[in-house]
Design an enzyme around this catalytic site. Structure first.
Site, PDB file in Angstrom:
ATOM      1  N   ARG A  24       0.832  -1.215   0.000  1.00 14.30           N
ATOM      2  CA  ARG A  24       0.000   0.000   0.000  1.00 14.30           C
ATOM      3  C   ARG A  24       0.865   1.264   0.000  1.00 14.30           C
ATOM      4  NH1 ARG A  24      -0.487   4.644   2.580  1.00 14.30           N
ATOM      5  NH2 ARG A  24      -0.080   3.593   4.567  1.00 14.30           N
ATOM      6  N   ASP A  25       1.581   1.513   1.082  1.00 17.39           N
ATOM      7  CA  ASP A  25       2.363   2.754   1.166  1.00 17.39           C
ATOM      8  C   ASP A  25       3.467   2.752   0.115  1.00 17.39           C
ATOM      9  OD1 ASP A  25       2.905   5.233   2.211  1.00 17.39           O
ATOM     10  OD2 ASP A  25       3.594   4.543   4.164  1.00 17.39           O
ATOM     11  N   HIS A 217       5.760   4.589  12.646  1.00 13.14           N
ATOM     12  CA  HIS A 217       5.773   4.543  11.178  1.00 13.14           C
ATOM     13  C   HIS A 217       6.748   5.622  10.691  1.00 13.14           C
ATOM     14  CE1 HIS A 217       3.370   4.177   7.252  1.00 13.14           C
ATOM     15  NE2 HIS A 217       4.026   5.309   7.058  1.00 13.14           N
ATOM     16  N   HIS A 219       9.433   7.174   7.817  1.00 13.16           N
ATOM     17  CA  HIS A 219      10.068   7.234   6.498  1.00 13.16           C
ATOM     18  C   HIS A 219      11.541   7.562   6.744  1.00 13.16           C
ATOM     19  CE1 HIS A 219       6.407   6.995   3.876  1.00 13.16           C
ATOM     20  NE2 HIS A 219       5.879   7.126   5.084  1.00 13.16           N
ATOM     21  N   CYS A 250       4.456   9.289  -0.021  1.00 18.14           N
ATOM     22  CA  CYS A 250       3.053   9.690  -0.027  1.00 18.14           C
ATOM     23  C   CYS A 250       2.848  10.633  -1.203  1.00 18.14           C
ATOM     24  CB  CYS A 250       2.685  10.377   1.285  1.00 18.14           C
ATOM     25  SG  CYS A 250       0.988  10.981   1.267  1.00 18.14           S
ATOM     26  N   ASN A 259       9.685   4.268   3.009  1.00 18.44           N
ATOM     27  CA  ASN A 259       9.532   3.881   4.412  1.00 18.44           C
ATOM     28  C   ASN A 259      10.800   3.203   4.894  1.00 18.44           C
ATOM     29  OD1 ASN A 259       6.731   3.741   3.111  1.00 18.44           O
ATOM     30  ND2 ASN A 259       6.255   3.636   5.289  1.00 18.44           N
TER      31      ASN A 259
HETATM   32  C1  LIG Z   1     -10.876  11.578   1.195  1.00 15.70           C
HETATM   33  C2  LIG Z   1     -11.209  11.846  -0.263  1.00 15.70           C
HETATM   34  C3  LIG Z   1     -12.030  10.721  -0.837  1.00 15.70           C
HETATM   35  C4  LIG Z   1     -12.015  13.140  -0.312  1.00 15.70           C
HETATM   36  O1  LIG Z   1     -12.163  13.532  -1.678  1.00 15.70           O
HETATM   37  P1  LIG Z   1     -13.374  14.459  -2.112  1.00 15.70           P
HETATM   38  O2  LIG Z   1     -13.169  14.766  -3.561  1.00 15.70           O
HETATM   39  O3  LIG Z   1     -13.485  15.598  -1.146  1.00 15.70           O
HETATM   40  O4  LIG Z   1     -14.617  13.458  -1.921  1.00 15.70           O
HETATM   41  P2  LIG Z   1     -16.165  13.760  -1.760  1.00 15.70           P
HETATM   42  O5  LIG Z   1     -16.599  13.137  -0.479  1.00 15.70           O
HETATM   43  O6  LIG Z   1     -16.451  15.231  -1.986  1.00 15.70           O
HETATM   44  O7  LIG Z   1     -16.803  12.924  -2.969  1.00 15.70           O
HETATM   45  C5  LIG Z   1     -16.563  13.296  -4.325  1.00 15.70           C
HETATM   46  C6  LIG Z   1     -16.806  12.075  -5.194  1.00 15.70           C
HETATM   47  O8  LIG Z   1     -15.825  11.095  -4.891  1.00 15.70           O
HETATM   48  C7  LIG Z   1     -16.470   9.860  -4.530  1.00 15.70           C
HETATM   49  N1  LIG Z   1     -15.693   9.245  -3.461  1.00 15.70           N
HETATM   50  C8  LIG Z   1     -15.486   9.747  -2.221  1.00 15.70           C
HETATM   51  N2  LIG Z   1     -14.756   8.893  -1.511  1.00 15.70           N
HETATM   52  C9  LIG Z   1     -14.502   7.828  -2.295  1.00 15.70           C
HETATM   53  C10 LIG Z   1     -13.807   6.611  -2.066  1.00 15.70           C
HETATM   54  N3  LIG Z   1     -13.251   6.331  -0.885  1.00 15.70           N
HETATM   55  N4  LIG Z   1     -13.747   5.730  -3.077  1.00 15.70           N
HETATM   56  C11 LIG Z   1     -14.317   6.009  -4.271  1.00 15.70           C
HETATM   57  N5  LIG Z   1     -14.999   7.146  -4.540  1.00 15.70           N
HETATM   58  C12 LIG Z   1     -15.094   8.046  -3.541  1.00 15.70           C
HETATM   59  C13 LIG Z   1     -17.862  10.280  -4.045  1.00 15.70           C
HETATM   60  O9  LIG Z   1     -18.732   9.180  -4.123  1.00 15.70           O
HETATM   61  C14 LIG Z   1     -18.180  11.407  -4.984  1.00 15.70           C
HETATM   62  O10 LIG Z   1     -18.557  10.837  -6.236  1.00 15.70           O
HETATM   63  P3  LIG Z   1     -19.679  11.569  -7.144  1.00 15.70           P
HETATM   64  O11 LIG Z   1     -20.893  11.647  -6.247  1.00 15.70           O
HETATM   65  O12 LIG Z   1     -19.102  12.901  -7.467  1.00 15.70           O
HETATM   66  O13 LIG Z   1     -19.789  10.622  -8.301  1.00 15.70           O
HETATM   67  C15 LIG Z   1      -9.912  12.054  -1.103  1.00 15.70           C
HETATM   68  O14 LIG Z   1      -9.247  13.178  -0.619  1.00 15.70           O
HETATM   69  C16 LIG Z   1      -8.994  10.867  -1.061  1.00 15.70           C
HETATM   70  O15 LIG Z   1      -9.279   9.818  -1.612  1.00 15.70           O
HETATM   71  N6  LIG Z   1      -7.801  11.015  -0.410  1.00 15.70           N
HETATM   72  C17 LIG Z   1      -6.861   9.916  -0.248  1.00 15.70           C
HETATM   73  C18 LIG Z   1      -5.434  10.388  -0.421  1.00 15.70           C
HETATM   74  C19 LIG Z   1      -4.495   9.226  -0.152  1.00 15.70           C
HETATM   75  O16 LIG Z   1      -4.816   8.076  -0.340  1.00 15.70           O
HETATM   76  N7  LIG Z   1      -3.251   9.558   0.288  1.00 15.70           N
HETATM   77  C20 LIG Z   1      -2.264   8.555   0.596  1.00 15.70           C
HETATM   78  C21 LIG Z   1      -2.561   7.767   1.838  1.00 15.70           C
HETATM   79  S1  LIG Z   1      -2.131   8.626   3.348  1.00 15.70           S
HETATM   80  C22 LIG Z   1      -0.497   8.196   3.632  1.00 15.70           C
HETATM   81  O17 LIG Z   1       0.136   7.637   2.777  1.00 15.70           O
HETATM   82  C23 LIG Z   1       0.119   8.470   4.981  1.00 15.70           C
HETATM   83  C24 LIG Z   1       0.285   7.208   5.826  1.00 15.70           C
HETATM   84  C25 LIG Z   1      -1.065   6.581   6.141  1.00 15.70           C
HETATM   85  O18 LIG Z   1       1.042   6.226   5.153  1.00 15.70           O
HETATM   86  C26 LIG Z   1       0.974   7.526   7.166  1.00 15.70           C
HETATM   87  C27 LIG Z   1       2.147   8.504   7.080  1.00 15.70           C
HETATM   88  O19 LIG Z   1       3.168   8.210   6.462  1.00 15.70           O
HETATM   89  O20 LIG Z   1       1.996   9.572   7.655  1.00 15.70           O
END
Ligand SMILES: CC(C)(COP(=O)([O-])OP(=O)([O-])OC[C@H]1O[C@@H](n2cnc3c(N)ncnc32)[C@H](O)[C@@H]1OP(=O)([O-])[O-])[C@@H](O)C(=O)NCCC(=O)NCCSC(=O)C[C@@](C)(O)CC(=O)[O-]
Length: 308
Positions: A24-25, A217, A219, A250, A259
Site C-alpha cells: 500500500r504505502d 511509522h 520514512h 506519499c 519507508n
Molecule cells: C478523502 C477523499 C475521498 C475526499 O475527496 P473528495 O473529492 O473531497 O470526496 P467527496 O466526499 O467530496 O466525494 C466526491 C466524489 O468522490 C467519490 N468518493 C469519495 N470517496 C470515495 C472513495 N473512498 N472511493 C471512491 N470514490 C469516492 C464520491 O462518491 C463522490 O462521487 P460523485 O458523487 O461525485 O460521483 C480524497 O481526498 C482521497 O481519496 N484522499 C486519499 C489520499 C491518499 O490516499 N493519500 C495517501 C494515503 S495517506 C499516507 O500515505 C500516509 C500514511 C497513512 O502512510 C501515514 C504517514 O506516512 O503519515
C-alpha cells in the site's frame, strides 16, 4: 547468506510485530501503475516470508490515487490465510462500503495532524476530518471490523514546519476515543529524531494512550528511521510499520521518501534476538523480485548488501 551476529541488549522487547505496508504505502507512490497480478504475487511472497500483518491496498478515491484503483480486484485475487491480518486504508464511508463489499475485516483510517496536509491529502480541515472518520469508524466497529488509526505529520510538516506536540496528541487521542485499537504515529516526511520520538510517546502516555496502543511509522528521508524505531522499542512500543525493500512515500507529500525498509529493520531485530517470525532471506528474495518488476534497484541497504 550472511547473518547478523546475535547479541541481546537490555531494555528491549522479546518480540515485535512488523506491520508491513509495502503493497500500500510502497506501491501507492510508484509513478507506473503496477499490474494487479504482480501486486497479488508480491503479497503472497510477503506472507510466505512469514509476515502476518500486511496492509494490502486502499479504498481511496481512484482519481486521487490511481495506483490503488484496483483495490477490489486485488483482494479478489488473494486468499488471506487464517491468523493473517490484511488491513486496508479507508478514508470515509464510501471507502468503507467498497471495503465491506470486498470482504475486508480490518481497516485503517488516516488522519492528519496539520491543517495543510488535511487539505492536501483529504480535501478537509483538521477539525472536519473527524466528520468523515466518526461515522466510518462507528459503522466499521458495528460490523465487527477492527480499526487502526494513523496520524500523519507527527514530527514535522513540509508546509508548516514544526508541528505542536499537543496538536498531534489531540488528533491521535480522538481516534482512540472513537475506537481505534491501534494508533500508528506517522513521520510522513522522515524528519524525526529520537528525542522527538520519546517526547511524543511520553505525551501520549500522559494523555492516557499507552504504549500498548501505539505503533510507529517512519520514512527514512534523513536516515533516522532505525534510530527512531529503536528508541520507540526502548519506550515499550512493540508494533512497527515498515515496507519491504524500502518502497514508499506519499503522493500528497512530495518530500516523503521510502519507508523504513523491512529488511533493514529485520537485520537489527535478528541481531538483537528479537522475535518477528519473518525470514530475512525470503524477504530479500521478494524485494529483489519486486525491484525487477519495477525496473529499479531497492533502496534498502540490507537488500543491496545481501542480494546477488
Ligand atoms: C478523502 C477523499 C475521498 C475526499 O475527496 P473528495 O473529492 O473531497 O470526496 P467527496 O466526499 O467530496 O466525494 C466526491 C466524489 O468522490 C467519490 N468518493 C469519495 N470517496 C470515495 C472513495 N473512498 N472511493 C471512491 N470514490 C469516492 C464520491 O462518491 C463522490 O462521487 P460523485 O458523487 O461525485 O460521483 C480524497 O481526498 C482521497 O481519496 N484522499 C486519499 C489520499 C491518499 O490516499 N493519500 C495517501 C494515503 S495517506 C499516507 O500515505 C500516509 C500514511 C497513512 O502512510 C501515514 C504517514 O506516512 O503519515
Amino acid at each position: 547468506m550472511r547473518k547478523p551476529q546475535l547479541v541481546k541488549a537490555e531494555g528491549l522487547p522479546d518480540r515485535v510485530t512488523i506491520y508491513e505496508v509495502g503493497p500500500r504505502d510502497g506501491l501507492q507512490n510508484e509513478s507506473a501503475i503496477v499490474d494487479v497480478a504482480v501486486k497479488a504475487e508480491f503479497i503472497r511472497r510477503l506472507l510466505d516470508a512469514g509476515l502476518t500483518t500486511v496492509e494490502t491496498t486502499s479504498f481511496v478515491h481512484p482519481k486521487w490515487v490511481p495506483q490503488m484503483a484496483d483495490a477490489a480486484e486485488l483482494l479478489d485475487q488473494l486468499e488471506i490465510p487464517d491468523g493473517v491480518r490484511a488491513p486496508v486504508l479507508v478514508p470515509n464511508e464510501r471507502g468503507l462500503d467498497r471495503a465491506l463489499a470486498a470482504g475486508v475485516r480490518e481497516i485503517a483510517i488516516f488522519a492528519s495532524a496539520t491543517e495543510t496536509f488535511a487539505s492536501k491529502n483529504l480535501n478537509s480541515t483538521l477539525d472536519d476530518q473527524f466528520a468523515m472518520f466518526t461515522p466510518t469508524i462507528q459503522r466499521a466497529l458495528s460490523q465487527g471490523l477492527s480499526v487502526r488509526g494513523y496520524v500523519s505529520m507527527c514530527y514535522g510538516d513540509p508546509w508548516e514546519g514544526d508541528v505542536p506536540i499537543d496538536q498531534v496528541v489531540k488528533v491521535g487521542a480522538q481516534l482512540v476515543d472513537l475506537g481505534c485499537h491501534e494508533l500508528s504515529l506517522g513521520d510522513t516526511i522522515g524528519v524525526a529524531t529520537p528525542g522527538q520520538v520519546t517526547a511524543l510517546i511520553t505525551a501520549f502516555g500522559a494523555a492516557g494512550v499507552g504504549v500498548d496502543k501505539l505503533a510507529v511509522h517512519f520514512h527514512d528521508t534523513y536516515g533516522q528511521a532505525l534510530a527512531n524505531t529503536l528508541t520507540a522499542f526502548r519506550e515499550g512500543v512493540t508494533t512497527v510499520d515498515s515496507s519491504a525493500g524500502g518502497l514508499g512515500g506519499c503522493p500528497y507529500a512530495e518530500s516523503a521518501t521510502g519507508n523504513l525498509a523491512t529488511e533493514d529493520l529485520l537485520w537489527q531485530l535478528d541481531g538483537l534476538g528479537i522475535h518477528t517470525g519473518v525470514d530475512l532471506l525470503k524477504l530479500v528474495e521478494t524485494s529483489t523480485w519486486m525491484a525487477d518488476q519495477l525496473g529499479k534497484p531497492s533502496p534498502s541497504r540490507v537488500v543491496q548488501a545481501l542480494a546477488g
